[in-house]
Design an enzyme around this catalytic site. Sequence first.
Site, short mmCIF file in Angstrom:
data_model
loop_
_atom_site.label_atom_id
_atom_site.label_comp_id
_atom_site.label_asym_id
_atom_site.label_seq_id
_atom_site.Cartn_x
_atom_site.Cartn_y
_atom_site.Cartn_z
CG HIS A 98 -1.97 -0.95 1.12
ND1 HIS A 98 -3.51 -0.77 1.54
CD2 HIS A 98 -2.24 -2.06 0.09
CE1 HIS A 98 -4.21 -1.65 1.07
NE2 HIS A 98 -3.60 -2.43 0.52
CG HIS A 261 -4.83 -11.93 -2.23
ND1 HIS A 261 -5.95 -11.35 -3.05
CD2 HIS A 261 -4.24 -10.70 -1.53
CE1 HIS A 261 -6.40 -10.42 -2.79
NE2 HIS A 261 -5.32 -9.67 -2.11
#
Length: 732
Positions: A98, A261
């Site tokens: 991020h 993920h």
Amino acid sequence: MDTKVDNAGKCPVVHTHTAHGGRSNRDWWPNQLNLRILHQNSSLSNPLGTAFNYAEEFKKLDLEALKKDLFALMTDSQEWWPADFGHYGPLFIRMAWHSAGTYRTGDGRGGAGAGQQRFAPLNSWPDNVNLDKARRLLWPIKQKYGNQISWADLLVLTGNVALESMGFKTFGFAGGRADVWEPAEDVYWGSEDTWLGDKRYSGDRDLEKPLSAVQMGLIYVNPEGPNGNPDPLAAARDIRETFARMAMNDEETVALIAGGHTFGKTHGAGDAAHVGADPEAGDIEEQGFGWKSSYGTGKGGDTISSGLEVIWTTTPTKWSNNFFENLFGFEWELTKSPAGAHQWTPKNGAGAGIVPDAHDPSKRHAPSMLTTDLSLRFDPAYEKISRRFFENPDQFADAFARAWFKLTHRDMGPRVLYLGPEVPSEELIWQDPIPAVDHLLIDAKDIADLKEKILASGLPISQLVSTAWASAATFRGSDKRGGANGARIRLAPQKDWEVNQPTQLATVLATLEGIQKAFNDAQLSGKKVSLADLIVLAGSAAVEKAAKNAGHDIEVPFAPGRTDATQEQTDVESFAVLEPIADGFRNYQKGEYTISPEELLIDKAQLLTLTAPELTVLVGGLRVLNANTGQSQHGVFTKRPETLTNDFFVNLLDMGTAWKVSPDSKYVFEGRDRDTNEIKWTGTRIDLVFGSNSQLRALAEVYGQGDTQEKFVRDFVAAWTKVMNADRFDLA
């Protein structure tokens, strides 16, 4: 401190100079030009002082010792914020992702390069919920190593170490990201005034440029699907658009989503109504922590972040191919998280108990997926790549390693800025490679001889200046791309850009290439001049001649050392985003936009790292040098073009001229003699803003004074040289 209050209804401080302040000028005049973006990150805000050199400090860092401490941190779970599965690795991967994932190709802004995740708005974005805890976990390590590692570098390095600690081999790491000490004001994150708003779309889901996220406060896409609609194919369209604007192709996109993920989980243990204010809105006693939750313990198994409660794999703290094994191994049905968010679970209770709980070893779960995960299976192009990665785990690992490196290093600029022992040796096309200097450089006598030949070539001053400007002014301080080094102005796509006047450009380049060839062929010692150097030298020689025409003898500083890139080293699609939609310095605008020409000028100046005085003197000088695109005469407020005078300012500020909108264009103005009504000049909004905007007028008045003609020439040369050398990181 005693805080005795005699009258609770009165403030004891005179409201003249308060930290909060009253209404600002921009509150009163919201359309006022924001020149503050030209003066960000000054030495006044830097606690380390002007003498501090981060690159030199980083060289003192014991990277091995730092990584050892980071490895230890990964499994050192703290009671105040317990680690999922006993490992902070997934949290730190999200933090690093991020930090870097705000980068967008459109203007090169965002990214991990300055540690902006520490400041608003990023520190309080809905997509960054609870990353404040990740950074606080790092504080003891930052405190220990001090200025030898910036926050910007530490955030990325920690993401790398997190991957390595869970068994993944990364592609490498480069340090060199220097911290800033204030929020970035130059980044346009969108016009929405509510979190998760999406006014950025128009037509058939056309995303406003240069934005790369689907909603205000998200890094890229909504994991539930477009606006929460759990449609994997519709989500795939959003994914493809947003990741492309982060410089990622389909293969890199699949690798990043699946690779990220493979680890950890999302958090949606309960209703988001339990979650308190973000860090910027938090109470002072929270000390910068945000999102305090009243749900259960507010942490561990009770954590609420995204509202989704998803664990993808059976080994969430170990690198594996299990993401794809589960993605293709189960059929999926829609369900909801405890917080009410759309997510997916295997049909008919399949997979029950194969996934561990993050905090309770007595609990087991079925794997789960996000809508955006299923996009990798149901979008035909993504499915083909995903299937190949599923069947070839080594290809997946290599693709993820490379994509992760690109994600976290895309905004760092050329390899010459990379620092540290883990810099990969492989040269990558997205790094905009330029050949190393492999020849002797020209000396002072050569420079003088070449200038003489250039000025005798018959090319006018205006064309030499505009060509040098076109070559250098592609530079973006945001991601350190573009610039004169490489001479890519002679290559596709730049040679064909409208703003560069391809026909004229070809003539100028052919003449300069002839001078280059004659010089290089005559050398016996291996000395050469690159075309990149010659283009800049030609512009500088023209500036010197124009100054001499005005009665000023001045030498424009010139440092050889640029080299010429090849077409094979130039990704045409990647460089296409550098094409200017407007360049006010050349009085050029490609089309009509929602923001004004003068705002586009300020944006261009900020990307060139110019100050307001530098912007002002450059526009004034380039106008009298007749360097407009297409040799347009708008703003050429002089009777002696190609002479470096302050005539632009003198005539703009002349009260004998009255300005009116042209009947031909709302962007063009006629300057008429107040007495005779005859047209004296024509100008654009770019030209007139230096008389209209109070701050720019104040600067224009300095250069329009009778005693500042010599200062004008000196300042123009200094600003010109700054732009010509903007990408010369070897000179720093």
